[in-house]
Design a protein around this motif. Structure first.
Motif, short mmCIF file in Angstrom:
data_model
loop_
_atom_site.label_atom_id
_atom_site.label_comp_id
_atom_site.label_asym_id
_atom_site.label_seq_id
_atom_site.Cartn_x
_atom_site.Cartn_y
_atom_site.Cartn_z
N ALA A 114 0.83 -1.21 0.00
CA ALA A 114 0.00 0.00 0.00
C ALA A 114 0.86 1.26 0.00
O ALA A 114 0.36 2.34 -0.36
CB ALA A 114 -0.93 0.00 1.21
N ASP A 115 2.14 1.14 0.36
CA ASP A 115 3.02 2.31 0.42
C ASP A 115 3.77 2.55 -0.88
O ASP A 115 3.99 3.70 -1.27
CB ASP A 115 4.04 2.13 1.56
N TYR A 116 4.20 1.50 -1.57
CA TYR A 116 5.09 1.70 -2.71
C TYR A 116 4.43 1.46 -4.07
O TYR A 116 5.06 1.67 -5.11
CB TYR A 116 6.35 0.83 -2.59
N ILE A 117 3.16 1.02 -4.10
CA ILE A 117 2.44 0.89 -5.38
C ILE A 117 1.52 2.10 -5.52
O ILE A 117 0.56 2.25 -4.77
CB ILE A 117 1.61 -0.41 -5.42
N ILE A 118 1.85 2.97 -6.50
CA ILE A 118 1.13 4.23 -6.67
C ILE A 118 0.81 4.41 -8.16
O ILE A 118 1.72 4.42 -8.99
CB ILE A 118 2.00 5.41 -6.20
N PRO A 119 -0.47 4.56 -8.51
CA PRO A 119 -1.69 4.33 -7.71
C PRO A 119 -1.93 2.85 -7.52
O PRO A 119 -1.31 2.03 -8.21
CB PRO A 119 -2.77 4.98 -8.56
N PRO A 120 -2.84 2.47 -6.61
CA PRO A 120 -3.07 1.04 -6.35
C PRO A 120 -3.57 0.29 -7.59
O PRO A 120 -3.25 -0.87 -7.75
CB PRO A 120 -4.13 1.05 -5.24
N GLN A 121 -4.35 0.94 -8.45
CA GLN A 121 -4.88 0.30 -9.64
C GLN A 121 -4.55 1.14 -10.87
O GLN A 121 -4.62 2.37 -10.83
CB GLN A 121 -6.40 0.11 -9.54
N SER A 122 -4.19 0.46 -11.96
CA SER A 122 -3.89 1.16 -13.21
C SER A 122 -4.13 0.20 -14.37
O SER A 122 -4.07 -1.02 -14.20
CB SER A 122 -2.44 1.65 -13.21
N ASP A 123 -4.41 0.77 -15.55
CA ASP A 123 -4.68 -0.05 -16.72
C ASP A 123 -3.38 -0.41 -17.42
O ASP A 123 -2.64 0.46 -17.88
CB ASP A 123 -5.60 0.70 -17.71
N HIS A 124 -3.11 -1.72 -17.51
CA HIS A 124 -1.99 -2.25 -18.27
C HIS A 124 -0.63 -1.74 -17.79
O HIS A 124 0.34 -1.77 -18.55
CB HIS A 124 -2.15 -1.93 -19.76
N SER A 125 -0.52 -1.24 -16.56
CA SER A 125 0.77 -0.80 -16.04
C SER A 125 0.71 -0.74 -14.52
O SER A 125 -0.37 -0.70 -13.93
CB SER A 125 1.16 0.56 -16.62
N PHE A 126 1.89 -0.73 -13.90
CA PHE A 126 1.99 -0.53 -12.45
C PHE A 126 3.33 0.14 -12.15
O PHE A 126 4.31 -0.01 -12.89
CB PHE A 126 1.84 -1.85 -11.68
N PHE A 127 3.34 0.90 -11.06
CA PHE A 127 4.52 1.67 -10.67
C PHE A 127 5.02 1.17 -9.32
O PHE A 127 4.23 1.00 -8.38
CB PHE A 127 4.18 3.16 -10.59
N VAL A 128 6.33 0.96 -9.23
CA VAL A 128 6.95 0.52 -7.97
C VAL A 128 7.90 1.61 -7.51
O VAL A 128 8.85 1.96 -8.22
CB VAL A 128 7.70 -0.81 -8.16
N LEU A 129 7.64 2.16 -6.33
CA LEU A 129 8.49 3.20 -5.75
C LEU A 129 9.82 2.59 -5.31
O LEU A 129 9.86 1.58 -4.60
CB LEU A 129 7.78 3.82 -4.54
#
Length: 420
Positions: A114-129
């Motif tokens: 919940a801290d390093y995935i921003i935003p929690p939901q995304s289309d066809h992508s994800f971000f890792v802090l």
């Protein structure tokens, strides 16, 4: 006497006019005859057998090349006998992992998804802090702007009240204040203290992020063929998902990937990339031949870096953005913690084409193949009349204008050909 003379003149004029009419009619008949010959003469192909190994080799070799192109490239490689459809896909992701940080710049902290995935939901992508610059306890107030050529000042005359620079941090108040003992800058209305993002940690804050894993759930369909498939294969169960991890050699169909391995297969070092971030592509190829058993239609994974990484002109590298967490103090004052987040954005890109046998493209490409074969004699004829040693003889025999009384000429031509 005069009557006879007039009669002679009249008779002469009559004969002349008749002759003129005859000539005109003859010319007209000749033109009509030539037109009829042009319109209705029949041209038939003539078979001329050439006892030449060179010409025969050129003819057969050209036929061989055409057949190899049609069979090898059109049919085997391009599969032109198939009807095709492009993939329609949906993707969801779920990242798992945790980390603990304890550095001189930040307080000890435990990090979960919940801290390093921003935003929690995304289309066809994800971000890792992976790294960040934190500016805590900001409040809306007045403070000196950060030093730059457009914000430094000597006195209040250098500052314009109400002026705002999109590249700055706030709205000028018209006052010139001391930023430090050596610099004076225009005062601004902003969230103070201002962020100083030049002090980026040399090593990534979340070094443990390389061991995080991501579950990629991908469903695809080919609507033209009513074909549906998931990257979680039918034999996969919950216990398998808890212990499997993607490996190109030992487990190429597991949908769970370790971030370090994704970055490594893209030719990058995770710890180096984590400092300033970047963009990586997870490519899923669903190209399938549905003429075979449908169970062989399986996803193929590959990975590559998508953002530009120039070894010399590496201006504005990586990937980052800002977000804030807001709080209320006991006396009702609003504060916030500003975070400039650096990290890796993973884009899941799904593509593919499926093909299945269809009679329509088969007939179309068969017709194209036959048209290519019809061009082979043209190539052989060009070689015959251009490059062969007896090209003059072949040119005379290749084209013959036949007349109705040319039987003897034809016989003589055949005799001449036989003597050659």
């Amino acid at each position: 006497m005069n009557l006879n003379k007039d009669g002679f003149v009249k008779s002469s004029l009559f004969h002349i006019s008749s002759l003129v009419r005859g000539v005109a009619m003859s010319k007209s008949a000749g033109c009509c005859k030539r037109f009829l010959h042009y319109a209705f003469d029949y041209e038939t192909p003539k078979t001329l057998v050439i006892p030449s190994l060179g010409v025969g080799f050129v003819f057969r070799f050209t036929q061989f090349l055409v057949v190899m192109y049609v069979v090898g490239y059109v049919c085997v490689v391009q599969k032109a006998y198939q009807d095709t459809d492009t993939v329609i896909s949906t993707v969801t992701t779920k990242v798992k992992g945790f980390a603990f940080t304890n550095t001189s710049d930040t307080e000890p902290r435990f990090w979960d998804v919940a801290d390093y995935i921003i935003p929690p939901q995304s289309d066809h992508s994800f971000f890792v802090l992976t790294n960040m610059v934190v500016t805590p306890k900001q409040v809306q107030s007045h403070c000196p702007e950060l030093p730059s050529p457009s914000t430094t000042c000597v006195d209040d005359c250098n500052c314009v009240e109400g002026r705002s620079d999109p590249r700055g941090n706030g709205i000028q108040t018209g006052l010139c204040e001391n930023y430090s003992t050596t610099a004076r800058t225009c005062e601004v209305l902003s969230w103070c203290p201002l962020e100083i993002d030049t002090k980026l940690p040399e090593h990534a804050l979340l070094v443990a992020a390389e061991n995080f894993t991501v579950l990629i759930k991908n469903s695809i369909t080919y609507p033209k063929f009513n074909f549906h498939r998931r990257n979680i294969l039918p034999h996969v169960n919950s216990s398998y998902l808890k212990r499997c991890e993607f490996s190109r050699l030992t487990d190429p169909h597991c949908p769970i990937f370790r971030l370090k391995h994704i970055v490594s297969e893209a030719g990058e070092d995770f710890q180096d990339m984590a400092v300033k971030g970047g963009v990586l592509g997870i490519l899923i190829d669903w190209s399938c031949d549905l003429d075979w058993w449908a169970g062989e239609c399986l996803p193929k994974y590959s990975f590559r870096r998508l953002d530009n990484k120039h070894p010399v002109n590496n201006v504005a590298p990586g990937y980052n953005f800002r977000f804030a967490k807001y709080y209320k103090t006991a006396d009702g004052e609003e504060t916030r913690t500003l975070i400039k987040a650096y990290g890796i954005r993973f884009d899941v890109i799904v593509f593919g084409t499926a093909g299945r046998f269809s009679i329509v493209p088969t007939i179309v490409n068969l017709g194209a193949a036959l048209s290519f074969l019809s061009l082979v004699p043209v190539v052989a004829d060009w070689f015959l009349v251009t490059c062969s040693r007896k090209r003059d003889l072949y040119s005379r025999h290749k084209t013959t204008h036949l007349t109705e009384d040319a039987d003897s000429a034809s016989v003589s031509m055949g005799t001449t050909y036989g003597t050659q």
